[in-house]
Design a protein around this motif. Structure first.
Motif, mmCIF file in Angstrom:
data_model
loop_
_atom_site.group_PDB
_atom_site.id
_atom_site.type_symbol
_atom_site.label_atom_id
_atom_site.label_comp_id
_atom_site.label_asym_id
_atom_site.label_seq_id
_atom_site.Cartn_x
_atom_site.Cartn_y
_atom_site.Cartn_z
ATOM 1 N N PRO A 1 0.003 -15.989 7.070
ATOM 2 C CA PRO A 1 -1.149 -15.635 6.617
ATOM 3 C C PRO A 1 -2.001 -16.891 6.221
ATOM 4 C CG PRO A 1 0.599 -14.437 5.237
ATOM 5 C CD PRO A 1 1.110 -15.556 6.170
ATOM 6 N N PHE A 2 -1.539 -18.130 6.180
ATOM 7 C CA PHE A 2 -2.081 -19.387 5.824
ATOM 8 C C PHE A 2 -2.421 -20.474 7.029
ATOM 9 C CE2 PHE A 2 -2.018 -18.480 1.265
ATOM 10 C CZ PHE A 2 -0.981 -17.853 1.221
ATOM 11 N N THR A 3 -2.053 -19.518 8.171
ATOM 12 C CA THR A 3 -2.515 -20.184 9.564
ATOM 13 C C THR A 3 -3.632 -19.716 9.968
ATOM 14 O OG1 THR A 3 -1.443 -18.383 10.875
ATOM 15 C CG2 THR A 3 -0.026 -20.170 10.362
ATOM 16 N N ALA A 4 -4.471 -20.456 10.938
ATOM 17 C CA ALA A 4 -5.743 -20.108 11.436
ATOM 18 C C ALA A 4 -5.768 -18.510 11.964
ATOM 19 C CB ALA A 4 -6.129 -20.812 12.432
ATOM 20 N N GLU A 5 -4.621 -18.266 12.598
ATOM 21 C CA GLU A 5 -4.756 -16.932 12.942
ATOM 22 C C GLU A 5 -4.646 -15.861 11.794
ATOM 23 O OE1 GLU A 5 -3.141 -19.601 16.252
ATOM 24 O OE2 GLU A 5 -2.575 -19.377 14.007
ATOM 25 N N GLY A 6 -3.891 -16.278 10.987
ATOM 26 C CA GLY A 6 -3.620 -15.354 9.742
ATOM 27 C C GLY A 6 -4.932 -15.305 8.844
ATOM 28 N N GLN A 7 -5.536 -16.358 8.980
ATOM 29 C CA GLN A 7 -6.892 -16.436 7.978
ATOM 30 C C GLN A 7 -7.936 -15.324 8.812
ATOM 31 O OE1 GLN A 7 -7.800 -18.408 5.135
ATOM 32 N NE2 GLN A 7 -5.753 -17.941 4.999
ATOM 33 N N GLY A 8 -7.843 -15.613 10.236
ATOM 34 C CA GLY A 8 -8.868 -14.731 11.140
ATOM 35 C C GLY A 8 -8.395 -13.210 10.871
ATOM 36 N N GLY A 9 -7.161 -13.094 10.749
ATOM 37 C CA GLY A 9 -6.791 -11.581 10.526
ATOM 38 C C GLY A 9 -7.422 -11.211 9.194
ATOM 39 N N ALA A 10 -7.142 -12.107 8.349
ATOM 40 C CA ALA A 10 -7.301 -11.709 7.021
ATOM 41 C C ALA A 10 -8.968 -11.386 6.857
ATOM 42 C CB ALA A 10 -6.862 -12.546 6.017
ATOM 43 N N ALA A 11 -9.596 -12.125 7.621
ATOM 44 C CA ALA A 11 -11.235 -12.031 7.646
ATOM 45 C C ALA A 11 -11.530 -10.598 8.101
ATOM 46 C CB ALA A 11 -11.828 -13.048 8.225
ATOM 47 N N ALA A 12 -10.868 -10.338 9.125
ATOM 48 C CA ALA A 12 -11.158 -9.003 10.003
ATOM 49 C C ALA A 12 -10.690 -7.774 9.269
ATOM 50 C CB ALA A 12 -10.538 -8.916 11.307
#
Lengths: 147, 288
Positions: free
Chosen positions: A96-107
């Motif tokens: 959740p704290f990686t760039a991919e995770g942050q993007g997923g959270a935003a989506a």
């Protein structure tokens, strides 16, 4: 006071959003200030912001269908499982704290907010539960006979 | 015939297999209508339906021309109604003014000056001008009920729903509250749920008796009293065949039901008519 609020003309969704935004704003500010206590992490210390927003919007959106106990319980459980799983499967920064995770959270936050707005009438206590339209038609035709 | 302000047809609501409200049809007009019935009769459920706090399983109703079965209709209906629930509930730290002000916000009075003026108006109307700034937890039971009534009066609603507002009040408090309800009923439709036949006798131009979710009687208090004409008698001993009977302070028994031959009949009261209206089929006086 519950019943007083329930029959007030202010839409229940609007009241819910006023309260949610007030709590969210306050806790975000306090948590952001607390993050300053972790200067070694740098900007990563704010990595909880987007996941928190995603969890909140998903929890509130699901409340419209599952109720205020089951919805947040499911969301909280899913989050705990996700964090535990990401730690098991990979070392280093949790997903959740990686760039991919942050993007997923935003989506997820955006999608959940859209769902929440679409389901806003379900929060009105007088709204019919579930997806049934049969009762709506019965009530409206009966009301026409009354007038 | 006076045009009805609130019309309901075939209202039905079930909880866990029990019909709390069973095919209730009624039409309310301006003035105070009493809703009498024992515990579990369905009075509170009916009031919650008419106050739009809950949705019926079947049936329909309109409030001052608004149909609450749609979202906009429900919002419009809520703008013209005031509700005093059975257990109002207050935040313990609110003052009387703050609580009424909060309710005024919920009733969409967003302009602060207008809202505060309205809060002062309704608190004055219920005789609480002097204790506006007092915390609700420090007020007496009667004063708390008046705060709740003030909140229901915010926005000058055309339809007031009052659920057992005099419960727990002493006789003096009850008398004062009745006066407030009588004033509130002028130019307004009031539906008053109560256990007390005295409330109905003193306040209501019309009374509806509910039992087991159904309307048993719908008419004037005089018509309800007339139901018991020739069906109330006194006796020296308990009468097993009476619908209801109780020992009076003089040691005699007062009986309601079908009197035996030669029974000593007495003048009926509203309570006698109410007792006869409970249970069984609807009695004479129910509107067709």
């Amino acid at each position: 006071m519950y019943e007083t609020a329930v029959v007030a003309p202010m839409h229940t969704f609007r009241l819910l959003m006023v309260r949610t935004v007030a709590v969210l704003a306050t806790t975000t500010l306090l948590s952001a200030l607390a993050s300053l206590a972790l200067p070694s992490l740098g900007l990563a210390s704010l990595g909880w912001l987007l996941p928190a927003l995603a969890l909140t919007s998903t929890g509130v959106a699901l409340t419209a269908r599952l109720g205020p106990v089951l919805a947040p319980a499911l969301v909280g459980g899913a989050w705990a499982a996700l964090v535990a799983l990401s730690r098991l499967l990979a070392s280093g920064t949790p997903l959740p704290f990686t760039a991919e995770g942050q993007g997923g959270a935003a989506a997820v936050a955006v999608a959940a907010t859209a769902l929440l707005v679409a389901a806003r009438d379900r929060f009105d206590s007088g709204a019919l539960p579930g997806p049934s339209l049969r009762s709506s038609r019965t009530l409206r035709s009966a009301a026409r006979r009354l007038s | 015939m006076t045009r009805p302000t609130v019309s309901a047809a075939g209202l039905t609501l079930s909880y866990r297999g029990t019909r709390a409200v069973d095919e209730v049809t009624l039409r309310l007009t301006e003035g105070v209508t009493g809703l009498l019935g024992p515990n579990g009769a369905g009075k509170t459920t009916l009031l919650r339906i008419l106050a739009t706090a809950t949705v019926p399983d079947n049936g329909a109703f309109t409030v001052l021309g608004h149909d609450p079965s749609t979202v906009t209709g429900r919002q419009d209906a809520r703008r013209v109604l005031g509700y005093l629930p059975q257990n109002p509930g207050f935040h313990p730290d609110f003052t009387a003014f703050e609580f009424v002000d909060y309710v005024a916000v919920l009733k969409e009075l967003t302009d602060r000056r207008t809202r505060h003026a309205e809060a002062r108006r309704v608190l004055d109307a219920v005789g609480l001008a002097d204790v506006r700034g007092k915390r609700i937890r420090k007020l007496s039971g009667g004063m708390k009920q008046r705060v709740a009534l003030a909140a229901a009066l915010v926005g000058d609603p055309g339809f007031l729903v009052l659920d057992e507002p005099t419960v727990g009040l002493d006789p003096e408090q009850r008398m004062r509250f009745r006066e407030l309800i009588a004033e509130a009923g002028e130019g307004r439709t009031v539906l008053l749920s109560t256990h007390q036949t005295e409330d109905v006798a003193m306040l209501c131009h019309r009374v509806v008796v509910m039992d087991q979710g159904r309307v048993r009687f719908d008419g004037t208090p005089a018509e309800l009293t007339a139901v018991a004409d020739g069906r109330v008698w006194r006796s020296a001993e308990r009468q097993p065949g009476a619908r209801a009977g109780w020992r009076t302070g003089t040691g005699e028994f007062r009986n309601v039901g079908d009197p035996p031959e030669g029974a000593r009949l007495v003048e009926p009261t509203l309570e006698d008519g109410y007792l006869l209206a409970l249970g069984g089929d609807p009695v004479a006086g129910v509107a067709a």
